[in-house]
Design an enzyme around this catalytic site. Structure first.
Site, PDB file in Angstrom:
ATOM      1  N   CYS A   1       2.782  -4.705 -17.860  1.00 56.11           N
ATOM      2  CA  CYS A   1       3.437  -3.572 -17.199  1.00 56.11           C
ATOM      3  C   CYS A   1       3.604  -2.310 -18.035  1.00 56.11           C
ATOM      4  CB  CYS A   1       4.800  -4.021 -16.679  1.00 56.11           C
ATOM      5  SG  CYS A   1       4.704  -5.315 -15.428  1.00 56.11           S
TER       6      CYS A   1
ATOM      7  N   HIS B   1       9.816   1.075 -15.850  1.00 56.38           N
ATOM      8  CA  HIS B   1       9.478   0.162 -16.947  1.00 56.38           C
ATOM      9  C   HIS B   1       8.889   0.886 -18.166  1.00 56.38           C
ATOM     10  CE1 HIS B   1       8.735  -4.448 -17.491  1.00 56.38           C
ATOM     11  NE2 HIS B   1       9.595  -3.937 -18.356  1.00 56.38           N
TER      12      HIS B   1
END
Length: 464
Positions: A69, A119
């Site tokens: 991610c 993120h």
């Protein structure tokens, strides 16, 4: 009077023609390239993405440079290889002073917005992210990271914590549509990034109407899923596909909104994912690996004004690092000289030949779900149009002939017949690493260099 009216009409017409294109960039979390109808999957229902693939350029070899991610997202926004921005593992913070695609576009008169999963701010997965750490995005409805997809939270421009009503991807899409409708009335072009959490696990949390579509489905497994994991994998895939079909429905809603706003021709629309999901292929789960199910992602770009309205397929080896310079190039905006990827607009238009021999995949520091205790390893590898090749710190690790062995069942490292091919692929890999100043040291060298505080598993601990 008639002359003045003519001049006014001409001025408005020229302004519209000269307006730079809008950008709507939609990406899902952990949607592998193989889980789409247009990619040949007979089970998953994705009619709207199948249609989008017929209208845009569908990249069949889109590769996540670092398939996890945070590294992907940092490359997307900064255009820099993870060893240059320090973002090679999850739950670390992208330098607020970093250049970003949103900052560049703002200077060029764009309005910017980001909705969904971020993120990129390692200060807690539910923590507030102040304006100075938002990398140039003005419209802001974001949470650092959550995989609770129903009634999940987000921080808004008012610096207050809110909740998405119901399935968050649906609510986020509605909000994105409202943003598109509002921006289409203005004079400035806009760039919107919509970051969905699904189809990342948990798999069984899509709206019931989509889960019901797969309740009695006879799911076909990839041949590289171990027999003893068959039933578990089928159950996972039913939930995973339910998420995929829900998101596919929202793609149609976005496309309809863009058409109704009369901005379709002058809008760059991208659908992609940050990385794939193994879902028990090779007996493994999640991502970070170079296997096809982890490293290959969907990537469709639609821009009728430049690319035309007839869709086409491209086998160009697209890397994550190419996205930022290509979006800037397609939209006629300046491209910083220090980016690590390439503007491939002219390749898409057929003005330049496809020269790309390989796409890089790297795991700089294995962590979390692929810690060293779970078999994780540092590696550098390449994917070509025929082969997958990777080295770990001990030497050659993997070699697959993806034409003869599409499910990567036979590791050819050390076989006599492929020694010369291994040597050629190693030369290609070393050239890639040299251009990126990657000396391929152990992961702990880089965690120390960037002052990332890791636990005994090699992971940066985080708080929710």
């Amino acid at each position: 009077m008639r002359y003045l009216i003519f001049l006014l009409i001409l001025t408005v017409s020229c302004t519209k023609e000269d307006k730079k294109p809008n950008i709507v960039f939609v990406f899902a979390d952990q949607w592998r390239a193989q889980s789409l109808g247009y990619a040949g999957n007979p089970d998953v229902l994705t009619p709207n993405l199948d249609q989008l693939a017929k209208e845009g350029v569908n990249f069949t070899n889109a590769i996540s440079t670092s398939p996890v991610c945070t590294p992907y997202r940092a490359m997307l926004l900064s255009g820099l290889y993870p060893l240059k921005n320090g973002m090679f593992m999850n739950d670390v913070t992208l330098n607020p002073e970093s250049n970003s695609i949103a900052k560049i576009l703002k200077k060029e008169g764009y309005n910017t917005g980001y909705i969904g999963k971020w993120h990129l701010d390692g200060n807690g997965r539910s923590a507030h992210i102040p304006e100075e750490r938002r990398q140039g995005f003005d419209y802001w409805k974001v949470l650092e990271c959550s995989h609770r997809y129903n009634n999940s939270n987000y921080w808004g421009n008012d610096d207050q914590l809110h909740s998405w009503e119901g399935y968050d991807a649906e609510a986020q899409t509605k909000d994105a549509i409202a943003y598109i409708e509002e921006q289409s009335k203005g004079e400035n072009p806009f760039c919107l990034m919509l970051s969905w959490g699904p189809p990342h696990a948990p798999y069984q949390t899509a709206p019931q109407e989509f889960q019901d579509l797969y309740a009695d489905a006879d799911i076909q497994l990839r041949p590289n899923v171990p027999v003893e994991m068959s039933e578990k994998t089928k159950a996972h895939l039913k939930g995973y596909y339910a998420h995929c079909t829900a998101l596919d429905t929202y793609i149609k809603q976005l496309q309809d909104a863009i058409k109704l706003a009369n901005i379709e021709d002058n809008t760059i629309f991208v659908f992609t994912s940050d990385h794939g999901d193994l879902i028990n292929s090779h007996g493994e789960t999640k991502k970070q690996r170079i296997y096809e199910e982890s490293a290959k992602v969907p990537f469709i770009v639609k821009y009728p004004e430049l690319l035309g309205k007839e869709g086409k397929s491209s086998d160009f080896l697209l890397n994550t690092l190419d996205i930022m310079p290509t979006l800037l190039g397609m939209s006629g905006n300046p491209i910083p000289a220090d980016l690590d990827g390439e503007n491939i607009t002219d390749i898409m238009l057929g003005k330049k030949p496809d020269h790309r021999e390989a796409a890089l995949v790297a795991c700089i520091q294995p962590f979390g779900q692929w810690s060293k205790k779970r078999g994780g390893r540092e590696f550098r590898g390449i994917i070509t149009k025929q082969y997958t090749f990777a080295k770990d710190l001990a030497g050659d690790w993997l070699l697959y002939d993806n034409i003869k062995d599409p499910f990567q069942l036979n590791n050819l490292v050390g076989t006599e017949a492929y020694k010369s091919i291994s040597s050629e692929l190693e030369i290609l890999l070393m050239k890639k690493l040299e251009t990126l100043d990657d000396e391929f040291f152990p992961g702990t060298y880089y965690t120390s260099k960037w002052n990332h505080h890791i636990d005994e598993t090699g992971t940066v601990p985080y708080v929710n």
